[in-house]
Design a protein around this motif. Sequence first.
Motif, PDB file in Angstrom:
ATOM      1  N   LYS A  67       0.721  -1.487   0.624  1.00  0.00           N
ATOM      2  CA  LYS A  67      -0.168  -0.505   0.209  1.00  0.00           C
ATOM      3  C   LYS A  67       0.867   1.071   0.087  1.00  0.00           C
ATOM      4  CE  LYS A  67      -3.437   2.057   2.319  1.00  0.00           C
ATOM      5  NZ  LYS A  67      -4.880   1.996   3.885  1.00  0.00           N
TER       6      LYS A  67
ATOM      7  N   ASP B 181      -4.616   4.021  -8.982  1.00  0.00           N
ATOM      8  CA  ASP B 181      -6.396   3.947  -7.254  1.00  0.00           C
ATOM      9  C   ASP B 181      -7.523   2.439  -7.714  1.00  0.00           C
ATOM     10  OD1 ASP B 181      -5.559   5.860  -7.245  1.00  0.00           O
ATOM     11  OD2 ASP B 181      -6.274   7.157  -8.953  1.00  0.00           O
ATOM     12  N   THR B 182      -7.426   1.785  -8.697  1.00  0.00           N
ATOM     13  CA  THR B 182      -8.084   0.559  -8.399  1.00  0.00           C
ATOM     14  C   THR B 182      -7.589  -0.469  -7.312  1.00  0.00           C
ATOM     15  OG1 THR B 182      -8.837   0.498 -10.531  1.00  0.00           O
ATOM     16  CG2 THR B 182      -8.547  -2.047 -10.051  1.00  0.00           C
TER      17      THR B 182
ATOM     18  N   LEU C  61      -5.235   0.621  -4.697  1.00  0.00           N
ATOM     19  CA  LEU C  61      -5.839   0.930  -3.551  1.00  0.00           C
ATOM     20  C   LEU C  61      -7.007   0.612  -3.613  1.00  0.00           C
ATOM     21  CD1 LEU C  61      -3.441   4.381  -3.969  1.00  0.00           C
ATOM     22  CD2 LEU C  61      -2.556   1.975  -2.571  1.00  0.00           C
ATOM     23  N   GLU C  62      -8.259   0.169  -4.212  1.00  0.00           N
ATOM     24  CA  GLU C  62      -9.617  -0.079  -3.927  1.00  0.00           C
ATOM     25  C   GLU C  62      -9.287  -1.250  -3.538  1.00  0.00           C
ATOM     26  OE1 GLU C  62     -13.534   0.716  -2.892  1.00  0.00           O
ATOM     27  OE2 GLU C  62     -11.560   2.011  -3.200  1.00  0.00           O
ATOM     28  N   ARG C  63      -8.863  -2.385  -4.201  1.00  0.00           N
ATOM     29  CA  ARG C  63      -9.029  -3.632  -4.018  1.00  0.00           C
ATOM     30  C   ARG C  63      -8.669  -4.067  -2.658  1.00  0.00           C
ATOM     31  NH1 ARG C  63      -9.722  -7.613  -7.941  1.00  0.00           N
ATOM     32  NH2 ARG C  63      -8.304  -8.305  -7.258  1.00  0.00           N
TER      33      ARG C  63
ATOM     34  N   LYS D  10      -7.932  -2.291   0.210  1.00  0.00           N
ATOM     35  CA  LYS D  10      -9.964  -2.036   0.897  1.00  0.00           C
ATOM     36  C   LYS D  10     -10.909  -2.479   1.387  1.00  0.00           C
ATOM     37  CE  LYS D  10      -9.613   3.443   0.628  1.00  0.00           C
ATOM     38  NZ  LYS D  10     -10.531   4.789  -0.097  1.00  0.00           N
ATOM     39  N   GLU D  11     -10.744  -3.736   0.000  1.00  0.00           N
ATOM     40  CA  GLU D  11     -12.140  -4.421  -0.044  1.00  0.00           C
ATOM     41  C   GLU D  11     -11.587  -5.735  -0.060  1.00  0.00           C
ATOM     42  OE1 GLU D  11     -12.735  -4.653  -4.613  1.00  0.00           O
ATOM     43  OE2 GLU D  11     -14.273  -2.641  -4.440  1.00  0.00           O
TER      44      GLU D  11
ATOM     45  N   TYR E 273      -7.416  -7.012  -2.881  1.00  0.00           N
ATOM     46  CA  TYR E 273      -5.708  -7.042  -3.720  1.00  0.00           C
ATOM     47  C   TYR E 273      -4.786  -8.583  -3.883  1.00  0.00           C
ATOM     48  CZ  TYR E 273      -1.631  -5.316  -4.289  1.00  0.00           C
ATOM     49  OH  TYR E 273      -0.113  -4.716  -5.049  1.00  0.00           O
TER      50      TYR E 273
ATOM     51  N   TYR F  79      -0.116  -2.749  -9.197  1.00  0.00           N
ATOM     52  CA  TYR F  79      -0.855  -2.628  -8.542  1.00  0.00           C
ATOM     53  C   TYR F  79      -2.020  -3.800 -10.331  1.00  0.00           C
ATOM     54  CZ  TYR F  79       1.082  -0.200 -13.059  1.00  0.00           C
ATOM     55  OH  TYR F  79       2.496   0.047 -13.517  1.00  0.00           O
TER      56      TYR F  79
END
Length: 123
Positions: free
Chosen positions: A2, A61-62, A64-66, A68-69, A72, A92
């Motif tokens: 991250k 950005d994708t 980083l979103e993964r 959070k979800e 990743y 990424y």
Amino acid sequence: MKEILLRRRDALRKALAGDLSLLKELEQTSGDVVDFALDSVQDELSSQLAEVESRELASIDTALERIKEGKYGECEGCTTSIPIARLQALPYATLCIKCQRELEELGPDGVSWAQTDDTQAVN
């Protein structure tokens, strides 16, 4: 990972901001035909570089979103774990190497992991 993604995202944002300011500066200068041609080539190169950096920024950005979800490191194609060596090289990455190769060979409409078993593409 991250932290690596966040640092790269910040660096890309700064680079893109710099590229845009350089383009504005070039537009304000005037000169002869050779200068204009050189400026045009520079503008094109800067534009292409900005496009590549923008795509990388979107990929970050994708990722980083993964994170959070909690997804990743999971392949979007086959849902297996993406090897850590691949993530270290390309933090990424959203596809494992196998699925990435299929995507490159068959295109987005022909990838086998996006189709049902009875409609898989044959090469």
